[in-house]
Design a protein around this motif. Structure first.
Motif, PDB file in Angstrom:
ATOM      1  N   SER A   1      58.985  65.551 -18.182  1.00  0.00           N
ATOM      2  CA  SER A   1      59.202  64.110 -18.333  1.00  0.00           C
ATOM      3  C   SER A   1      60.140  63.645 -17.414  1.00  0.00           C
ATOM      4  CB  SER A   1      59.445  64.006 -19.620  1.00  0.00           C
ATOM      5  OG  SER A   1      60.045  62.110 -19.163  1.00  0.00           O
ATOM      6  N   VAL A   2      61.574  64.208 -17.276  1.00  0.00           N
ATOM      7  CA  VAL A   2      62.286  64.564 -16.582  1.00  0.00           C
ATOM      8  C   VAL A   2      62.157  64.780 -14.886  1.00  0.00           C
ATOM      9  CG1 VAL A   2      64.983  64.423 -15.487  1.00  0.00           C
ATOM     10  CG2 VAL A   2      64.231  64.414 -18.278  1.00  0.00           C
ATOM     11  N   LEU A   3      61.405  65.799 -14.945  1.00  0.00           N
ATOM     12  CA  LEU A   3      61.834  66.343 -13.696  1.00  0.00           C
ATOM     13  C   LEU A   3      60.223  65.468 -12.981  1.00  0.00           C
ATOM     14  CD1 LEU A   3      61.198  69.838 -13.966  1.00  0.00           C
ATOM     15  CD2 LEU A   3      62.667  68.693 -12.693  1.00  0.00           C
ATOM     16  N   TYR A   4      59.362  65.211 -13.783  1.00  0.00           N
ATOM     17  CA  TYR A   4      58.226  63.815 -13.031  1.00  0.00           C
ATOM     18  C   TYR A   4      58.241  62.709 -12.707  1.00  0.00           C
ATOM     19  CZ  TYR A   4      53.821  62.232 -12.505  1.00  0.00           C
ATOM     20  OH  TYR A   4      52.161  61.646 -12.543  1.00  0.00           O
ATOM     21  N   ARG A   5      59.260  62.158 -13.074  1.00  0.00           N
ATOM     22  CA  ARG A   5      60.201  61.216 -13.162  1.00  0.00           C
ATOM     23  C   ARG A   5      60.819  61.192 -11.973  1.00  0.00           C
ATOM     24  NH1 ARG A   5      59.814  57.190 -16.855  1.00  0.00           N
ATOM     25  NH2 ARG A   5      58.773  57.928 -19.333  1.00  0.00           N
ATOM     26  N   LEU A   6      61.548  61.547 -11.408  1.00  0.00           N
ATOM     27  CA  LEU A   6      62.130  62.346  -9.985  1.00  0.00           C
ATOM     28  C   LEU A   6      61.134  62.365  -9.545  1.00  0.00           C
ATOM     29  CD1 LEU A   6      65.283  65.022 -11.633  1.00  0.00           C
ATOM     30  CD2 LEU A   6      65.005  62.353 -10.926  1.00  0.00           C
ATOM     31  N   ARG A   7      60.351  63.100  -9.703  1.00  0.00           N
ATOM     32  CA  ARG A   7      59.036  63.648  -8.555  1.00  0.00           C
ATOM     33  C   ARG A   7      57.960  61.983  -7.828  1.00  0.00           C
ATOM     34  NH1 ARG A   7      58.211  66.201  -4.581  1.00  0.00           N
ATOM     35  NH2 ARG A   7      56.021  66.954  -3.769  1.00  0.00           N
ATOM     36  N   MET A   8      58.198  61.395  -9.292  1.00  0.00           N
ATOM     37  CA  MET A   8      57.093  59.970  -8.831  1.00  0.00           C
ATOM     38  C   MET A   8      58.401  59.292  -7.643  1.00  0.00           C
ATOM     39  SD  MET A   8      53.971  60.210  -9.577  1.00  0.00           S
ATOM     40  CE  MET A   8      53.899  62.276  -9.134  1.00  0.00           C
ATOM     41  N   PHE A   9      59.797  58.890  -8.291  1.00  0.00           N
ATOM     42  CA  PHE A   9      60.661  58.369  -7.855  1.00  0.00           C
ATOM     43  C   PHE A   9      60.547  58.654  -5.975  1.00  0.00           C
ATOM     44  CE2 PHE A   9      64.904  57.533  -6.466  1.00  0.00           C
ATOM     45  CZ  PHE A   9      64.513  55.814  -6.686  1.00  0.00           C
ATOM     46  N   GLN A  10      60.450  60.071  -5.750  1.00  0.00           N
ATOM     47  CA  GLN A  10      60.928  60.709  -4.374  1.00  0.00           C
ATOM     48  C   GLN A  10      60.087  60.505  -3.508  1.00  0.00           C
ATOM     49  OE1 GLN A  10      60.136  65.047  -3.793  1.00  0.00           O
ATOM     50  NE2 GLN A  10      62.235  65.477  -2.603  1.00  0.00           N
ATOM     51  N   ARG A  11      58.632  60.890  -3.757  1.00  0.00           N
ATOM     52  CA  ARG A  11      57.017  59.916  -3.838  1.00  0.00           C
ATOM     53  C   ARG A  11      57.124  58.918  -3.698  1.00  0.00           C
ATOM     54  NH1 ARG A  11      52.457  63.883  -6.449  1.00  0.00           N
ATOM     55  NH2 ARG A  11      53.184  65.618  -5.813  1.00  0.00           N
ATOM     56  N   GLN A  12      57.640  58.019  -3.848  1.00  0.00           N
ATOM     57  CA  GLN A  12      57.899  56.511  -3.606  1.00  0.00           C
ATOM     58  C   GLN A  12      58.493  55.741  -2.194  1.00  0.00           C
ATOM     59  OE1 GLN A  12      58.563  54.279  -7.179  1.00  0.00           O
ATOM     60  NE2 GLN A  12      56.784  54.432  -8.164  1.00  0.00           N
ATOM     61  N   LEU A  13      60.314  56.643  -2.807  1.00  0.00           N
ATOM     62  CA  LEU A  13      60.835  56.327  -1.306  1.00  0.00           C
ATOM     63  C   LEU A  13      60.120  56.958  -0.231  1.00  0.00           C
ATOM     64  CD1 LEU A  13      64.049  57.533  -3.071  1.00  0.00           C
ATOM     65  CD2 LEU A  13      63.234  56.014  -2.096  1.00  0.00           C
ATOM     66  N   GLU A  14      59.603  58.315  -0.374  1.00  0.00           N
ATOM     67  CA  GLU A  14      58.677  58.438   1.164  1.00  0.00           C
ATOM     68  C   GLU A  14      57.896  58.341   1.378  1.00  0.00           C
ATOM     69  OE1 GLU A  14      56.688  62.457  -0.042  1.00  0.00           O
ATOM     70  OE2 GLU A  14      58.807  63.745   0.056  1.00  0.00           O
ATOM     71  N   VAL A  15      56.917  57.475   0.545  1.00  0.00           N
ATOM     72  CA  VAL A  15      55.974  56.446   0.772  1.00  0.00           C
ATOM     73  C   VAL A  15      56.600  54.923   1.509  1.00  0.00           C
ATOM     74  CG1 VAL A  15      54.166  54.955   0.193  1.00  0.00           C
ATOM     75  CG2 VAL A  15      54.527  56.531  -0.933  1.00  0.00           C
ATOM     76  N   ARG A  16      57.584  54.470   1.022  1.00  0.00           N
ATOM     77  CA  ARG A  16      58.295  53.470   0.831  1.00  0.00           C
ATOM     78  C   ARG A  16      59.578  53.742   3.415  1.00  0.00           C
ATOM     79  NH1 ARG A  16      61.566  51.162  -3.502  1.00  0.00           N
ATOM     80  NH2 ARG A  16      59.749  50.063  -5.197  1.00  0.00           N
ATOM     81  N   VAL A  17      59.641  55.063   3.468  1.00  0.00           N
ATOM     82  CA  VAL A  17      60.255  55.169   4.166  1.00  0.00           C
ATOM     83  C   VAL A  17      58.817  55.819   5.630  1.00  0.00           C
ATOM     84  CG1 VAL A  17      60.982  56.850   5.894  1.00  0.00           C
ATOM     85  CG2 VAL A  17      62.950  56.481   3.479  1.00  0.00           C
ATOM     86  N   ARG A  18      57.862  55.915   4.876  1.00  0.00           N
ATOM     87  CA  ARG A  18      57.203  56.178   6.141  1.00  0.00           C
ATOM     88  C   ARG A  18      56.458  54.788   6.445  1.00  0.00           C
ATOM     89  NH1 ARG A  18      55.089  60.434   3.042  1.00  0.00           N
ATOM     90  NH2 ARG A  18      53.577  58.895   1.776  1.00  0.00           N
ATOM     91  N   GLU A  19      56.211  53.869   6.137  1.00  0.00           N
ATOM     92  CA  GLU A  19      56.181  52.121   5.956  1.00  0.00           C
ATOM     93  C   GLU A  19      56.641  51.863   6.325  1.00  0.00           C
ATOM     94  OE1 GLU A  19      55.179  50.374   2.063  1.00  0.00           O
ATOM     95  OE2 GLU A  19      53.751  51.739   1.340  1.00  0.00           O
ATOM     96  N   ARG A  20      57.971  52.092   6.745  1.00  0.00           N
ATOM     97  CA  ARG A  20      58.819  51.711   7.594  1.00  0.00           C
ATOM     98  C   ARG A  20      59.438  52.034   8.768  1.00  0.00           C
ATOM     99  NH1 ARG A  20      63.916  49.650   3.242  1.00  0.00           N
ATOM    100  NH2 ARG A  20      62.769  48.579   1.711  1.00  0.00           N
ATOM    101  N   THR A  21      58.528  53.787   8.551  1.00  0.00           N
ATOM    102  CA  THR A  21      58.670  54.198  10.175  1.00  0.00           C
ATOM    103  C   THR A  21      57.619  53.560  10.633  1.00  0.00           C
ATOM    104  OG1 THR A  21      60.442  56.030   8.787  1.00  0.00           O
ATOM    105  CG2 THR A  21      58.992  56.190  11.527  1.00  0.00           C
ATOM    106  N   THR A  22      57.217  53.312  10.222  1.00  0.00           N
ATOM    107  CA  THR A  22      55.596  52.698  10.863  1.00  0.00           C
ATOM    108  C   THR A  22      55.262  51.431  11.657  1.00  0.00           C
ATOM    109  OG1 THR A  22      54.169  54.206   9.311  1.00  0.00           O
ATOM    110  CG2 THR A  22      53.169  52.761  10.831  1.00  0.00           C
ATOM    111  N   ALA A  23      56.284  50.613  10.410  1.00  0.00           N
ATOM    112  CA  ALA A  23      56.776  49.152  11.493  1.00  0.00           C
ATOM    113  C   ALA A  23      57.262  49.260  12.385  1.00  0.00           C
ATOM    114  CB  ALA A  23      56.799  48.539   9.615  1.00  0.00           C
ATOM    115  N   LEU A  24      58.825  50.158  11.974  1.00  0.00           N
ATOM    116  CA  LEU A  24      59.869  50.045  12.879  1.00  0.00           C
ATOM    117  C   LEU A  24      58.601  50.847  13.822  1.00  0.00           C
ATOM    118  CD1 LEU A  24      62.844  50.062  13.840  1.00  0.00           C
ATOM    119  CD2 LEU A  24      62.694  51.548  13.046  1.00  0.00           C
TER     120      LEU A  24
END
Length: 357
Positions: free
Chosen positions: A106-129
């Protein structure tokens, strides 16, 4: 889309590789657990496989690996001679191990989901930039294009209207001066002086027109235009400005010619206005890497912090160089400043021998 799909396939291949590692570690840990005997607990070592399976395969794969780990651990203990007085003890141990693995999953899965959300946000902001940078670059190119067009229009207007008007005024003044001389009036000398001032204004207007819209840039190319820039700078600024070329340099790209001339013009104007230089040297030469132009002065050099806080002129020079794929560098010398522009090119014009300027 191709970059995204290749990145996805590369990530999928990496995930499968780590899943194989997770499953291959299970029998290795189980064998060590069996040979160590039931007295030593090896449950924590199964966590490596559980971690890899959860992180790279999802929580379902983590649950599968945790169940297999509990089964292998229980089988190894029984095979090594472990005996429990009550069967409930065996079940209790299995439940405790599974519960521990589930918490970790459970802990690892939540950390993994949080990391993927951060990656998605970084990609979106990088694309926008990146999109914003592209839009700003297009806007700067449009502004430079409009500025170049307006400079040429003003130069043509100066040459075609103001210079013609002043020429007419000079002719009229000359006629008036001749009439006054015929009548032997003392005002004839004043009229001659007035005609001289008008002719000086004509020369000044033509010099400004050539700077804004150099005709030689279209007719003769970069070499003649830089030579004219050096000549007019020497006369106007009352300093020594020369063009040095070890061989004839030809550029077929008209856009590169325009931008190189504007960069040289801006560098010379900066040296005249800010450096207090007595000598400015414009050099143009062919190099193994391409055509290189340098503007060197013997002035006071760059002010402190100029590299961090570049003025508008330096910014425009670098942007013009970027538009033609060139590299623009501004550096301080022991006495003065050097503006260097390198235009990479594959085609080379055969030199016509040394050129004296």
């Amino acid at each position: 889309m191709s970059a995204v799909s290749s990145q996805y396939s590369e990530r999928s291949g990496s995930n499968r590789k780590w899943l194989w590692v997770a499953f291959l570690l299970l029998p290795v840990v189980a064998m060590v657990d069996y040979h160590a005997g039931f007295e030593l607990q090896f449950s924590i070592f199964y966590l490596v496989s559980v971690y890899l399976a959860t992180w790279f395969g999802g929580w379902r794969m983590g649950v599968v690996v945790s169940l297999i780990s509990v089964a292998l651990s229980l089988t190894g203990d029984l095979a090594s001679g472990a005996v429990n007085k009550n069967r409930l003890v065996t079940g209790w141990n299995c439940v405790i191990s599974i519960s521990f693995y589930m918490v970790m999953i459970s802990v690892l899965y939540r950390l993994r989901m949080f990391q993927r959300q951060l990656e998605v946000r970084v990609r979106e902001r990088t694309t926008a930039l990146l999109e914003e940078i592209q839009e700003r670059k297009k806007l700067e190119e449009a502004v430079l294009e409009v500025s170049e067009r307006e400079q040429r229009r003003i130069g043509h207007d100066l040459h075609d209207s103001l210079c013609q008007h002043l020429t007419s005024a000079a002719l009229a003044g000359q006629v008036l001066s001749e009439k006054l001389q015929q009548k032997s009036l003392p005002e004839a000398a004043d009229s001659e002086q007035l005609v001289g001032l008008i002719e000086s204004g004509i020369d000044l207007a033509r010099s400004l027109a050539r700077g804004l819209a150099p005709v030689e840039l279209d007719m003769l190319g970069l070499t003649a235009t830089l030579r004219e820039l050096a000549r007019t700078t020497t006369i106007r600024a009352r300093l020594h400005c020369t063009l040095e070329m070890p061989e004839e340099v030809l550029l077929d790209d008209s856009e590169a010619v325009v931008h190189l001339y504007r960069i040289a013009q801006e560098a010379v104007n900066n040296a005249v206005r800010h450096s207090g230089a007595e000598r400015i040297t414009i050099s143009l030469q062919n190099t193994p890497r391409g055509v290189q132009m340098q503007v060197v002065d013997d002035g006071i050099g760059l002010p402190p912090g100029a590299g961090r806080k570049s003025g508008m002129g330096l910014h425009i020079m670098r942007h013009r160089a970027d538009m033609i794929g060139a590299v623009c560098e501004v550096c301080a010398l022991a006495h003065g400043t050097c503006v260097s522009v390198l235009v990479p090119t594959r085609s080379r014009a055969e030199g016509a021998g040394p050129t004296s300027v």
